[in-house]
Design a protein around this motif. Sequence first.
Motif, PDB file in Angstrom:
ATOM      1  N   ALA A  31       0.834  -1.201   0.000  1.00  0.00           N
ATOM      2  CA  ALA A  31       0.000   0.000   0.000  1.00  0.00           C
ATOM      3  C   ALA A  31       0.869   1.251   0.000  1.00  0.00           C
ATOM      4  CB  ALA A  31      -0.933  -0.009   1.207  1.00  0.00           C
ATOM      5  N   ASN A  32       1.952   1.222   0.781  1.00  0.00           N
ATOM      6  CA  ASN A  32       2.878   2.362   0.795  1.00  0.00           C
ATOM      7  C   ASN A  32       3.449   2.631  -0.592  1.00  0.00           C
ATOM      8  OD1 ASN A  32       2.557   2.450   3.591  1.00  0.00           O
ATOM      9  ND2 ASN A  32       4.466   1.366   4.005  1.00  0.00           N
ATOM     10  N   VAL A  33       3.815   1.576  -1.289  1.00  0.00           N
ATOM     11  CA  VAL A  33       4.395   1.734  -2.633  1.00  0.00           C
ATOM     12  C   VAL A  33       3.358   2.313  -3.597  1.00  0.00           C
ATOM     13  CG1 VAL A  33       5.408   0.509  -4.597  1.00  0.00           C
ATOM     14  CG2 VAL A  33       6.111  -0.067  -2.271  1.00  0.00           C
ATOM     15  N   ALA A  34       2.119   1.827  -3.505  1.00  0.00           N
ATOM     16  CA  ALA A  34       1.059   2.360  -4.357  1.00  0.00           C
ATOM     17  C   ALA A  34       0.854   3.847  -4.103  1.00  0.00           C
ATOM     18  CB  ALA A  34      -0.243   1.594  -4.125  1.00  0.00           C
ATOM     19  N   GLY A 304       5.450   8.060  10.222  1.00  0.00           N
ATOM     20  CA  GLY A 304       4.355   7.493   9.445  1.00  0.00           C
ATOM     21  C   GLY A 304       4.842   7.030   8.094  1.00  0.00           C
ATOM     22  N   ALA A 305       3.957   6.374   7.344  1.00  0.00           N
ATOM     23  CA  ALA A 305       4.312   5.860   6.026  1.00  0.00           C
ATOM     24  C   ALA A 305       3.713   6.727   4.930  1.00  0.00           C
ATOM     25  CB  ALA A 305       3.848   4.415   5.885  1.00  0.00           C
ATOM     26  N   PHE A 306       2.380   6.740   4.803  1.00  0.00           N
ATOM     27  CA  PHE A 306       1.744   7.536   3.753  1.00  0.00           C
ATOM     28  C   PHE A 306       2.190   8.997   3.841  1.00  0.00           C
ATOM     29  CE2 PHE A 306      -2.387   4.879   2.948  1.00  0.00           C
ATOM     30  CZ  PHE A 306      -1.609   3.747   2.756  1.00  0.00           C
ATOM     31  N   GLU A 307       2.246   9.527   5.070  1.00  0.00           N
ATOM     32  CA  GLU A 307       2.597  10.935   5.269  1.00  0.00           C
ATOM     33  C   GLU A 307       4.010  11.241   4.800  1.00  0.00           C
ATOM     34  OE1 GLU A 307      -0.313   9.675   8.468  1.00  0.00           O
ATOM     35  OE2 GLU A 307       1.511   8.872   7.568  1.00  0.00           O
ATOM     36  N   ALA A 308       4.871  10.223   4.805  1.00  0.00           N
ATOM     37  CA  ALA A 308       6.290  10.440   4.515  1.00  0.00           C
ATOM     38  C   ALA A 308       6.646  10.268   3.049  1.00  0.00           C
ATOM     39  CB  ALA A 308       7.128   9.467   5.354  1.00  0.00           C
TER      40      ALA A 308
END
Length: 312
Positions: A31-34, A304-308
């Motif tokens: 999901a992070n990669v997407a 965080g992941a998405f935020e980063a």
Amino acid sequence: MALMSFGEALIDFLPADKPGEFKACAGGAPANVAVALACLGHNSFFVGGMSADAMGDFLRHEMASRGVNLDYIALINHAPTSLVLVTLDSHGERSFQFYREGGADALFSGEHLRIEAFKYASIFHFCSNTLTHLSLNEATWQALELAHKHHLIVSFDVNLRLSLWSEQQRTHLFARVMECVARSHIIKLASEECAYLAGQAGCTEAQWIAQCLTNDCTELVVVTDGGKPVNAYTRHGQLCVTPPEVTPVDTTGAGDAFIAGLLANLDTCLLQGDGFAHWLGEETLQQALVQACANGAKACQIKGAFEAMPAY
């Protein structure tokens, strides 16, 4: 053209500012990669099982708001969203405690795959977390077969999380990972994962990498090592790129930002009609690795992941 990212979307509980408190953040390596690809201006869509619970709603909102296409997810009503408790050491390095058994992502099966999704992608990306359970592993293999049938470039981030594998499941780990290696054009892994797999194979890391590059599919093996130089191996030689020096705040998602930067560069190359072989050329690949390192370094500086995930 687009990236198809296959696997898990889940909730990361990250340490908050106050000791003993945690903040819920959207995450999951594929999901992070997407999300990262979408933030970099590329078409990306996510394929995997997602819950209809409140956390699943949150995940879908966070992904869609960042431009990820969710048309091909499987909504699994009776299962909760998987969770992971993340703890950080003084260097921002992570430890994980997963709450995934019975989670929606783990209940995805081959019946949920939609063939039309493979017609719109140029790259198929996945990780080893879909190899833990039998039906999920079979779904991964079916997805790989469809990716090859539709001539997609296959990217495999090994991303080993040993705590996700029960003692019984772990007896299948090496064989399942190596089956995926043999069907992947690009393999990305951390240095400790490379050491682990080489040890399981009974050889040195250099020998293991060389063996990967002798199969009919694998063209590139990339080994990261935190802030140390990244080494990339092709059938024609080795490249080394040093990441920018940063003070890590949270390394969650840094590897995903790295591979997203690499795949974004590849997707641009494919869109321009230059092809995979051209992208593997020394100068072009060197540029792609530099951009990937810059992406990973930026992601380390934000919690965080998405935020980063870096954006253009």
